[in-house]
Write a protein that holds these residues in place. Structure first.
Motif, PDB file in Angstrom:
ATOM      1  N   CYS A 207       0.784  -1.246   0.000  1.00 46.11           N
ATOM      2  CA  CYS A 207       0.000   0.000   0.000  1.00 46.11           C
ATOM      3  C   CYS A 207       0.809   1.285   0.000  1.00 46.11           C
ATOM      4  CB  CYS A 207      -0.968   0.028   1.183  1.00 46.11           C
ATOM      5  SG  CYS A 207      -2.071  -1.382   1.266  1.00 46.11           S
ATOM      6  N   ALA A 208       2.099   1.245   0.095  1.00 50.31           N
ATOM      7  CA  ALA A 208       2.916   2.454   0.128  1.00 50.31           C
ATOM      8  C   ALA A 208       3.604   2.661  -1.228  1.00 50.31           C
ATOM      9  CB  ALA A 208       3.958   2.347   1.241  1.00 50.31           C
ATOM     10  N   LEU A 213       8.400   1.304   0.365  1.00 47.58           N
ATOM     11  CA  LEU A 213       8.413  -0.142   0.623  1.00 47.58           C
ATOM     12  C   LEU A 213       9.836  -0.687   0.634  1.00 47.58           C
ATOM     13  CD1 LEU A 213       5.396  -1.302  -1.573  1.00 47.58           C
ATOM     14  CD2 LEU A 213       5.511  -1.291   0.922  1.00 47.58           C
ATOM     15  N   ILE A 214      10.643  -0.221  -0.286  1.00 45.29           N
ATOM     16  CA  ILE A 214      12.037  -0.663  -0.335  1.00 45.29           C
ATOM     17  C   ILE A 214      12.779  -0.210   0.919  1.00 45.29           C
ATOM     18  CG2 ILE A 214      14.230  -0.368  -1.558  1.00 45.29           C
ATOM     19  CD1 ILE A 214      12.558  -0.210  -4.161  1.00 45.29           C
ATOM     20  N   MET A 216      11.413   0.295   3.864  1.00 46.82           N
ATOM     21  CA  MET A 216      10.944  -0.573   4.959  1.00 46.82           C
ATOM     22  C   MET A 216      11.678  -1.907   4.934  1.00 46.82           C
ATOM     23  SD  MET A 216       6.847   0.048   4.718  1.00 46.82           S
ATOM     24  CE  MET A 216       6.173   1.701   4.523  1.00 46.82           C
ATOM     25  N   MET A 217      11.797  -2.491   3.758  1.00 44.60           N
ATOM     26  CA  MET A 217      12.509  -3.756   3.623  1.00 44.60           C
ATOM     27  C   MET A 217      13.941  -3.633   4.150  1.00 44.60           C
ATOM     28  SD  MET A 217      13.515  -5.815   0.099  1.00 44.60           S
ATOM     29  CE  MET A 217      14.616  -4.489  -0.452  1.00 44.60           C
ATOM     30  N   ASN A 218      14.616  -2.564   3.782  1.00 43.87           N
ATOM     31  CA  ASN A 218      16.004  -2.384   4.218  1.00 43.87           C
ATOM     32  C   ASN A 218      16.099  -2.146   5.724  1.00 43.87           C
ATOM     33  OD1 ASN A 218      17.050  -2.738   1.640  1.00 43.87           O
ATOM     34  ND2 ASN A 218      16.844  -0.573   1.125  1.00 43.87           N
ATOM     35  N   THR A 219      15.100  -1.474   6.295  1.00 40.13           N
ATOM     36  CA  THR A 219      15.074  -1.276   7.747  1.00 40.13           C
ATOM     37  C   THR A 219      14.947  -2.617   8.472  1.00 40.13           C
ATOM     38  OG1 THR A 219      14.102   0.936   7.537  1.00 40.13           O
ATOM     39  CG2 THR A 219      13.831  -0.175   9.653  1.00 40.13           C
ATOM     40  N   VAL A 220      14.084  -3.483   7.962  1.00 34.85           N
ATOM     41  CA  VAL A 220      13.939  -4.823   8.545  1.00 34.85           C
ATOM     42  C   VAL A 220      15.262  -5.581   8.458  1.00 34.85           C
ATOM     43  CG1 VAL A 220      12.806  -7.066   8.286  1.00 34.85           C
ATOM     44  CG2 VAL A 220      11.461  -4.962   8.115  1.00 34.85           C
ATOM     45  N   GLY A 275      15.983  -6.039  -4.739  1.00 37.64           N
ATOM     46  CA  GLY A 275      16.152  -7.284  -3.999  1.00 37.64           C
ATOM     47  C   GLY A 275      14.890  -7.858  -3.407  1.00 37.64           C
ATOM     48  N   VAL A 276      13.720  -7.341  -3.801  1.00 34.23           N
ATOM     49  CA  VAL A 276      12.458  -7.924  -3.341  1.00 34.23           C
ATOM     50  C   VAL A 276      12.327  -9.332  -3.912  1.00 34.23           C
ATOM     51  CG1 VAL A 276       9.949  -7.736  -3.457  1.00 34.23           C
ATOM     52  CG2 VAL A 276      11.339  -5.694  -3.069  1.00 34.23           C
TER      53      VAL A 276
END
Length: 312
Positions: A207-208, A213-214, A216-220, A275-276
């Motif tokens: 939804c972003a 979103l990318i 967020m993925m890198n933060t995780v 890298g998703v």
């Protein structure tokens, strides 16, 4: 990059015939996965605005929503190789011991194809209906994840927490996938993203805008890396709620897969480059996907989204 498609389990296309058709045709088309999401209710006077729309209102299609795990169980019986994922289960609503038992059974009956997305629930109205204190849902959810992992571990199982307790017991069968089906945590805010890096096997977003979103993925992954975890083994799955337009959308905050076919494809390619691991397409709110014919056209066309040019 893997490609998946959402089962037709909400709105006017949510019926047995369409569920069967999409599941079997997706397997013929060599999709990688099928997906569902969870929605308990659509409140008349919502306490919490829906974060997935500008006006804070749920889409009309959410008023008719087949239960997510039932749909995956149905799909597992009519397919042989497709991964079966939910993005996401609102984990605070559930007794984790009973949910872990159910998910283990699903993994066994699907021969190890289950993917478990978990979230903490954003709707106060739904938490009220589920009997869950809205402001405690983060603590409840985190403990529930630990309890499920315990149930999936060696017997005898034992767990003692603030919200859930289990005296030593044998709980079988265990999931086929070891140590358990992959757990993906859905998150937006920093605290929840850190939780995903600590507890989950991967991340699922929705939804972003693509860049958000990318990020967020890198933060995780950063949170996981700080704890010595192997981030190369942590998949990221993005749920792409499709809103296809005939003309380009110029909004800098355009959510993922909102726009023309070319913009949708550019979003997917950008996520692949970042890298998703996987994207899946959800056309539940797309006006021309509210019939079986329209639904199947999207299923066929999205299978070729990575081709150049966009297949017509």
């Amino acid at each position: 990059m893997k490609l998946g498609f959402a089962l037709p389990h909400q709105g006017p296309v949510a019926n047995r015939e369409n569920m069967l058709l999409v599941a079997t045709e997706a397997e013929k088309l060599d999709y990688d996965t099928l997906w569902t999401n969870e929605r308990l209710l659509a409140p008349v006077n919502a306490k919490t605005p829906y974060p997935g729309s500008p006006d804070g209102k749920l889409n009309e299609e959410y008023k008719n929503h087949l239960e997510h795990l039932t749909c995956l169980t149905f799909a597992s019986a009519v397919t042989e190789k497709l991964g079966l994922g939910v993005s996401v289960i609102n984990i605070p609503w559930y007794n984790p011991i009973m949910l872990a038992k159910r998910l283990a059974s699903m993994d066994v009956l699907s021969n190890g194809r289950l993917i478990v997305g978990l979230g903490l629930a954003w709707s106060e109205d739904e938490c009220d209906a589920a009997g869950v204190p809205f402001r405690e849902r983060g603590r409840i959810g985190e403990e529930a994840i630990e309890a499920m992992k315990a149930v999936w571990g060696p017997d005898p199982v034992e767990f003692h927490g603030k919200y859930f307790n289990l005296d030593p017991a044998y709980i079988g069968p265990k999931p086929i996938q070891k140590p358990h089906p992959p757990i993906l945590i859905g998150a937006f805010v920093p605290k929840a993203l850190d939780r995903a890096g600590r507890l989950a096997d991967g991340f699922t977003g929705c939804c972003a805008p693509v860049d958000a979103l990318i990020s967020m993925m890198n933060t995780v992954k950063d949170a996981a890396r700080e704890r010595g975890r192997d981030v190369d083994r942590m998949p990221t799955v993005m749920r792409c709620l499709v809103t296809r337009t005939e003309t380009r959308v110029g909004d800098a905050n355009r959510p993922v897969t909102v726009g023309t076919w070319e913009q949708i494809r550019d979003d997917v390619l950008k996520m692949r480059e970042a890298g998703v691991s996987e994207v899946f397409f959800d056309v539940a709110f797309q006006p021309d996907a509210q019939t079986q014919r329209g639904l199947m056209q999207y299923l066929e066309r999205f299978r070729n989204i990575l081709e150049s040019p966009v297949a017509v």
